[in-house]
Design a protein around this motif. Structure first.
Motif, PDB file in Angstrom:
ATOM      1  N   MET A 145       4.629   2.865  -8.010  1.00  0.00           N
ATOM      2  CA  MET A 145       3.200   2.571  -7.942  1.00  0.00           C
ATOM      3  C   MET A 145       2.818   1.264  -8.643  1.00  0.00           C
ATOM      4  O   MET A 145       1.724   0.747  -8.411  1.00  0.00           O
ATOM      5  CB  MET A 145       2.418   3.739  -8.578  1.00  0.00           C
ATOM      6  CG  MET A 145       2.504   5.031  -7.774  1.00  0.00           C
ATOM      7  SD  MET A 145       2.098   6.522  -8.731  1.00  0.00           S
ATOM      8  CE  MET A 145       0.392   6.175  -9.167  1.00  0.00           C
ATOM      9  N   GLN A 146       3.681   0.731  -9.451  1.00  0.00           N
ATOM     10  CA  GLN A 146       3.324  -0.453 -10.245  1.00  0.00           C
ATOM     11  C   GLN A 146       2.976  -1.638  -9.344  1.00  0.00           C
ATOM     12  O   GLN A 146       3.760  -2.058  -8.507  1.00  0.00           O
ATOM     13  CB  GLN A 146       4.484  -0.831 -11.177  1.00  0.00           C
ATOM     14  CG  GLN A 146       4.673   0.145 -12.323  1.00  0.00           C
ATOM     15  CD  GLN A 146       5.876  -0.202 -13.188  1.00  0.00           C
ATOM     16  OE1 GLN A 146       6.544  -1.208 -12.948  1.00  0.00           O
ATOM     17  NE2 GLN A 146       6.158   0.635 -14.178  1.00  0.00           N
ATOM     18  N   GLY A 147       1.766  -2.167  -9.525  1.00  0.00           N
ATOM     19  CA  GLY A 147       1.333  -3.354  -8.801  1.00  0.00           C
ATOM     20  C   GLY A 147       0.981  -3.113  -7.352  1.00  0.00           C
ATOM     21  O   GLY A 147       0.763  -4.067  -6.599  1.00  0.00           O
ATOM     22  N   ARG A 148       0.913  -1.848  -6.932  1.00  0.00           N
ATOM     23  CA  ARG A 148       0.618  -1.547  -5.532  1.00  0.00           C
ATOM     24  C   ARG A 148      -0.667  -0.733  -5.432  1.00  0.00           C
ATOM     25  O   ARG A 148      -0.935   0.111  -6.282  1.00  0.00           O
ATOM     26  CB  ARG A 148       1.760  -0.765  -4.905  1.00  0.00           C
ATOM     27  CG  ARG A 148       3.079  -1.543  -4.865  1.00  0.00           C
ATOM     28  CD  ARG A 148       4.185  -0.695  -4.245  1.00  0.00           C
ATOM     29  NE  ARG A 148       5.378  -1.517  -3.999  1.00  0.00           N
ATOM     30  CZ  ARG A 148       6.405  -1.621  -4.834  1.00  0.00           C
ATOM     31  NH1 ARG A 148       6.385  -0.947  -5.975  1.00  0.00           N
ATOM     32  NH2 ARG A 148       7.428  -2.394  -4.546  1.00  0.00           N
ATOM     33  N   THR A 149      -1.430  -0.976  -4.370  1.00  0.00           N
ATOM     34  CA  THR A 149      -2.592  -0.131  -4.097  1.00  0.00           C
ATOM     35  C   THR A 149      -2.074   1.231  -3.677  1.00  0.00           C
ATOM     36  O   THR A 149      -1.326   1.347  -2.697  1.00  0.00           O
ATOM     37  CB  THR A 149      -3.455  -0.732  -2.981  1.00  0.00           C
ATOM     38  OG1 THR A 149      -3.841  -2.063  -3.348  1.00  0.00           O
ATOM     39  CG2 THR A 149      -4.695   0.119  -2.739  1.00  0.00           C
ATOM     40  N   ALA A 192       9.958   8.272 -11.158  1.00  0.00           N
ATOM     41  CA  ALA A 192      10.278   7.335 -10.072  1.00  0.00           C
ATOM     42  C   ALA A 192       9.001   6.845  -9.390  1.00  0.00           C
ATOM     43  O   ALA A 192       8.881   5.669  -9.027  1.00  0.00           O
ATOM     44  CB  ALA A 192      11.195   8.016  -9.047  1.00  0.00           C
ATOM     45  N   LEU A 193       8.037   7.745  -9.231  1.00  0.00           N
ATOM     46  CA  LEU A 193       6.780   7.360  -8.583  1.00  0.00           C
ATOM     47  C   LEU A 193       6.011   6.350  -9.420  1.00  0.00           C
ATOM     48  O   LEU A 193       5.377   5.436  -8.892  1.00  0.00           O
ATOM     49  CB  LEU A 193       5.915   8.594  -8.329  1.00  0.00           C
ATOM     50  CG  LEU A 193       6.370   9.527  -7.200  1.00  0.00           C
ATOM     51  CD1 LEU A 193       5.500  10.778  -7.144  1.00  0.00           C
ATOM     52  CD2 LEU A 193       6.342   8.815  -5.847  1.00  0.00           C
ATOM     53  N   GLU A 194       6.063   6.492 -10.738  1.00  0.00           N
ATOM     54  CA  GLU A 194       5.365   5.539 -11.606  1.00  0.00           C
ATOM     55  C   GLU A 194       5.929   4.140 -11.421  1.00  0.00           C
ATOM     56  O   GLU A 194       5.187   3.148 -11.424  1.00  0.00           O
ATOM     57  CB  GLU A 194       5.471   5.998 -13.050  1.00  0.00           C
ATOM     58  CG  GLU A 194       4.602   7.216 -13.361  1.00  0.00           C
ATOM     59  CD  GLU A 194       4.830   7.771 -14.754  1.00  0.00           C
ATOM     60  OE1 GLU A 194       5.615   7.153 -15.513  1.00  0.00           O
ATOM     61  OE2 GLU A 194       4.240   8.814 -15.092  1.00  0.00           O
ATOM     62  N   ARG A 195       7.264   4.044 -11.244  1.00  0.00           N
ATOM     63  CA  ARG A 195       7.855   2.728 -10.966  1.00  0.00           C
ATOM     64  C   ARG A 195       7.386   2.224  -9.603  1.00  0.00           C
ATOM     65  O   ARG A 195       7.081   1.039  -9.429  1.00  0.00           O
ATOM     66  CB  ARG A 195       9.387   2.827 -10.952  1.00  0.00           C
ATOM     67  CG  ARG A 195      10.015   3.192 -12.286  1.00  0.00           C
ATOM     68  CD  ARG A 195      11.518   2.916 -12.245  1.00  0.00           C
ATOM     69  NE  ARG A 195      12.182   3.503 -13.395  1.00  0.00           N
ATOM     70  CZ  ARG A 195      12.876   4.637 -13.367  1.00  0.00           C
ATOM     71  NH1 ARG A 195      12.989   5.307 -12.241  1.00  0.00           N
ATOM     72  NH2 ARG A 195      13.460   5.091 -14.457  1.00  0.00           N
ATOM     73  N   VAL A 201       0.864  -1.181   0.000  1.00  0.00           N
ATOM     74  CA  VAL A 201       0.000   0.000   0.000  1.00  0.00           C
ATOM     75  C   VAL A 201       0.897   1.227   0.000  1.00  0.00           C
ATOM     76  O   VAL A 201       1.828   1.336   0.806  1.00  0.00           O
ATOM     77  CB  VAL A 201      -0.931   0.027   1.228  1.00  0.00           C
ATOM     78  CG1 VAL A 201      -1.809   1.280   1.210  1.00  0.00           C
ATOM     79  CG2 VAL A 201      -1.783  -1.234   1.284  1.00  0.00           C
ATOM     80  N   LEU A 202       0.597   2.148  -0.886  1.00  0.00           N
ATOM     81  CA  LEU A 202       1.425   3.341  -1.047  1.00  0.00           C
ATOM     82  C   LEU A 202       0.570   4.586  -0.836  1.00  0.00           C
ATOM     83  O   LEU A 202      -0.538   4.692  -1.373  1.00  0.00           O
ATOM     84  CB  LEU A 202       2.045   3.349  -2.450  1.00  0.00           C
ATOM     85  CG  LEU A 202       3.010   4.481  -2.792  1.00  0.00           C
ATOM     86  CD1 LEU A 202       4.235   4.433  -1.887  1.00  0.00           C
ATOM     87  CD2 LEU A 202       3.439   4.366  -4.255  1.00  0.00           C
ATOM     88  N   ILE A 203       1.089   5.514  -0.031  1.00  0.00           N
ATOM     89  CA  ILE A 203       0.396   6.776   0.245  1.00  0.00           C
ATOM     90  C   ILE A 203       1.249   7.905  -0.319  1.00  0.00           C
ATOM     91  O   ILE A 203       2.402   8.078   0.102  1.00  0.00           O
ATOM     92  CB  ILE A 203       0.193   7.007   1.762  1.00  0.00           C
ATOM     93  CG1 ILE A 203      -0.425   5.768   2.432  1.00  0.00           C
ATOM     94  CG2 ILE A 203      -0.615   8.265   2.010  1.00  0.00           C
ATOM     95  CD1 ILE A 203      -1.839   5.501   2.050  1.00  0.00           C
TER      96      ILE A 203
END
Length: 596
Positions: free
Chosen positions: A543-547, A538-541, A517-519
Motif C-alpha cells: 500500500m505504500q505510496g499507492r492510492t 505484506a499489504l502494508e508494503r 491504484v490498489l483494491i
C-alpha cells in the motif's frame, strides 16, 4: 498489451454475427462465408462418392436379367457389369477421403472461428452479465452448443444430401423402368414411413428418459464427492449411501424399461420395414409373373431395392427434422452471447499512459438492472493520490458496488467518477487497469506454476523482480521450499496451497505489477491469526505510496487507513480517521462496539 490481429478479426466477425444473430440460418451463412467453395465442391464429390447406393441395384438387376435370358445376352455384358461394379465401389475410397477433408476443413474452421468469437465476446461483455449467468451455462454454450452446430452442418451436408439423392435416384430410375410401379411407391412409401416412425418414437422417448436418469445420477455422484469431507466429519456415510442407492435403483429401473422398450419396438420396427419390403417384392413378382406390368426378372429385385432405398430416405429426412431444429436452437443459444450489446466499449477512447491515482466521486448513483432500489445514492468523495480509503458498513450497504465502479466493471447510473480529472466513462479502461491491482478474499489462481501465476499478464519479468515481489509478500520462503521452486505446479485454483499461501501469492502478483491504484476486498478475512499477520505486513508494503481502496468487515484491519468511509443503505454517513469516528459516537463507533 494491444489486441492481436486474430483477436481483432474475431471481434469484427463477432460484430458482423451480432447484427444477424436473430436469424440462425443467416448466422450460419456468415460463419461459412470463406468456405462455400469447399462445401460446394464437397457436395459434388459426395454425389460421386454416394453413387454405389443407387447404381448397384441397377447392376444387380442387369446381371439377373443376363442370367434369366438363358444365353440371349452375351457374357461380355456380364464382364462389363462386373468391371463397372468394381469401379463404382473402388472410387468410394478416394472420393470419401477428399469429401471428408473438404467438409472437415470447413467445419473445423467454423468450429474454431465460432468459439473464438464467443470467447472474444465474453471478454468484452460487462461484468454484470456474469452475475446473471452461471459459468456452467456459458461453458456449455462455448463447448456443447458449438458441437451441436457442427453436427447440424454434417447433417445438412451429409445425411440430408444422401437422403435427397437416394429419393431422386429411386424415383427417376423407377419412372424410367416402370412408371406404373410409381403408383405402388406413392401409396406405400408414406405409409411405411409413418409406421416406422410410430414404432421408433417410443424408443426415442425411452432414451430421453434414461438420459435424464443418467444426468440425475451424475449430479448425485458429483454432489456426493464434493460433500465427502463434510460427510466424513459428520459420520454421515450411511445416509449418503442410502441416497445414492435410491438413485441407483431408479437408474436401474429406467435402464430395464429402456431395454424392454428397445427390444419390443426395435423388433416391431424391423418387422415393419421387412414386411413392406416383402410386400413390394410380392407385388413386383406378381406383376412380372402375370406381365401386368412389363417387368423383367431383374426388375423385381430392382423395384424391391429402390423401395427399400426410398423408405430409408423418407425416414432419414423425417429423423433429420428434429436434429436440424436442435442445431438451430443451439445457434440461437450462442446468439445470446454474440447478440449481447452490453459490452465494455473501449474503442476510440482516451488511453492513459500514466496514472497518479486522484479520484473524485461526484453525486454518484447506481442501480442494478431490474431493481427498484438504488445500491448507491448521491456518493460524493475526493481521494488524493497515495491515500488509503477504507469502506465499512453492513452487508449489502454498497461497498463492493463502489469497488466495482472504481475498477470500471460498472458504470454510474448518474453522476461521474473522475480519475486524474478524466471521466472514467471517456477513457480506455484497459489502459487504466494496467495501473490497478486487485487482492480479494477469493484468491483466483490457475493450474500452472508459481511463476505463471505471479507474472500473469506480464512478459519478460526477471528472476530478481519475481523474488523481490515474493519477498515483499512474505512468500519467498515457502516458495523456495517447494519441490520445483518457482516452477512448482500449484493445482487448479491453487488447491495444493494453504489459504494464507494463496493470498500471499496474490499479493506478490499485485506487487510485481507496481500498481498506482490498489483494491483490497476482504483480503485478510477467513485466515488464521498467523497468516493474517504475515499478509497484513505484506499489504502494508504493497500500500505504500499507492492510492488504496479497502473493503473490510473486521474493523481492526482498517484502523490505520487515512480515512474510513462508513456506508449505510448506499449512502455515505460518516467520513474520518479511526480515532475521529470513535469520538463522534456515530455509526462507526456502533460497529466497533458490536465487534468488540
Amino acid at each position: 498489451m494491444p489486441m492481436t490481429n486474430q483477436s481483432l478479426a474475431a471481434r469484427r466477425s463477432s460484430a458482423t454475427a451480432k447484427s444477424t444473430a436473430q436469424n440462425p440460418m443467416r448466422l450460419l451463412l456468415i460463419l461459412y462465408r470463406e468456405d462455400w467453395g469447399k462445401l460446394a465442391l464437397a457436395s459434388l464429390i459426395y454425389i460421386i462418392k454416394h453413387s454405389p447406393v443407387w447404381i448397384m441395384p441397377l447392376i444387380t438387376a442387369d446381371i439377373i436379367n443376363i442370367i434369366a435370358s438363358q444365353g440371349q445376352i452375351g457374357l461380355g455384358r456380364l464382364w462389363f457389369d462386373g468391371f463397372l461394379l468394381l469401379i463404382v465401389l473402388l472410387q468410394n475410397i478416394p472420393t470419401q477421403y477428399v469429401y471428408i477433408r473438404l467438409l472437415s476443413r470447413a467445419i473445423r474452421r467454423m468450429e474454431s472461428k465460432l468459439r473464438s468469437m464467443l470467447a472474444q465476446q465474453l471478454q468484452l461483455i460487462s461484468i454484470g452479465f456474469y452475475n446473471q449467468r452461471s459459468s456452467g451455462v456459458l461453458q456449455a454454450k462455448v463447448l456443447r452448443d458449438v458441437e451441436i452446430i457442427e453436427q447440424l452442418t454434417r447433417n445438412v451436408f451429409q445425411s440430408f444430401p444422401a437422403a435427397i439423392l437416394n429419393l431422386l435416384a429411386a424415383i427417376i430410375v423407377v419412372a424410367f423402368r416402370s412408371p406404373w410401379f410409381l403408383v405402388f411407391f406413392v401409396a406405400t412409401v408414406p405409409l411405411a414411413a409413418i409406421v416406422l416412425r410410430t414404432t421408433r418414437n417410443p424408443i426415442q422417448s425411452s432414451n430421453s428418459a434414461f438420459r435424464h436418469q443418467v444426468e440425475r445420477l451424475a449430479a448425485r455422484l458429483s454432489e456426493m464427492i464434493q460433500l465427502i469431507p463434510i460427510t466424513r466429519a459428520h459420520a454421515a456415510e450411511e445416509e449418503e449411501m442410502r441416497k445414492l442407492d435410491r438413485r441407483l435403483v431408479q437408474f436401474q429401473h429406467a435402464g430395464l424399461r429402456l431395454d424392454a422398450v428397445n427390444s419390443l419396438f426395435g423388433a416391431a420396427s424391423w418387422v415393419s420395414f421387412n414386411l413392406f419390403n416383402g410386400l413390394c417384392l410380392v407385388v413386383a413378382a406378381w406383376a412380372c409373373y402375370t406381365q401386368f406390368l412389363p417387368l423383367a426378372v431383374g426388375d423385381v429385385v430392382l423395384m424391391t431395392s429402390y423401395f427399400s432405398i426410398l423408405t430409408g430416405a423418407v425416414m432419414e429426412l423425417a429423423n433429420l427434422a428434429p436434429q436440424i431444429s436442435k442445431g438451430l436452437e443451439s445457434v440461437q443459444s450462442v446468439s445470446e452471447i454474440l447478440d449481447n450489446d452490453d459490452i465494455e466499449d473501449n474503442e476510440g477512447k482516451q488511453r492513459l499512459n500514466q496514472v497518479a491515482g486522484r479520484f473524485q466521486f461526484n453525486n454518484v448513483h447506481f442501480s442494478y438492472p431490474d431493481t427498484q432500489r438504488s445500491s448507491l445514492y448521491d456518493v460524493t468523495l475526493e481521494v488524493q493520490p497515495g491515500e488509503t480509503i477504507a469502506f465499512v458498513g453492513p452487508s449489502g450497504s454498497g461497498k463492493s458496488t463502489l469497488l466495482n465502479l472504481v475498477i470500471g466493471f460498472l458504470q454510474p447510473s448518474a453522476g461521474t467518477i473522475l480519475l486524474d480529472g478524466h471521466d472514467l466513462q471517456t477513457i480506455d479502461l484497459r489502459s487504466y487497469r494496467r495501473h490497478i491491482s486487485v487482492v480479494s478474499q477469493e484468491t483466483l489462481l490457475f493450474d500452472g506454476s508459481v511463476r505463471d501465476n505471479i507474472c500473469y499478464g506480464l512478459n519478460d519479468v526477471s528472476e530478481a523482480t519475481i523474488e523481490q515481489a515474493l519477498r515483499d509478500a512474505n512468500a519467498l520462503e515457502f516458495v523456495l521450499d517447494m519441490p520445483d521452486g518457482l516452477d512448482t505446479l500449484i493445482g487448479e485454483r491453487g488447491t495444493r496451497l494453504s489459504g494464507g499461501q494463496r493470498q500471499r501469492l496474490a499479493i506478490a502478483r499485485a506487487l510485481i505489477r507496481n500498481p498506482r491504484v490498489l483494491i483490497l476486498d476482504e483480503a485478510t478475512s477467513a485466515l488464521d491469526s498467523i497468516s493474517e499477520g504475515l499478509i497484513q505486513e505484506a499489504l502494508e508494503r504493497l500500500m505504500q505510496g499507492r492510492t488504496t481502496f479497502v473493503v473490510a468487515h473486521r474493523l481492526s484491519t482498517v484502523r490505520n487507513a487515512d480515512r474510513i468511509v462508513v456506508i449505510e443503505h448506499g449512502q455515505i454517513v460518516e467520513v474520518g480517521s479511526h480515532q475521529a469516528l470513535i469520538e463522534q459516537h456515530g455509526a462507526y463507533a456502533q460497529l466497533q462496539a458490536l465487534q468488540a
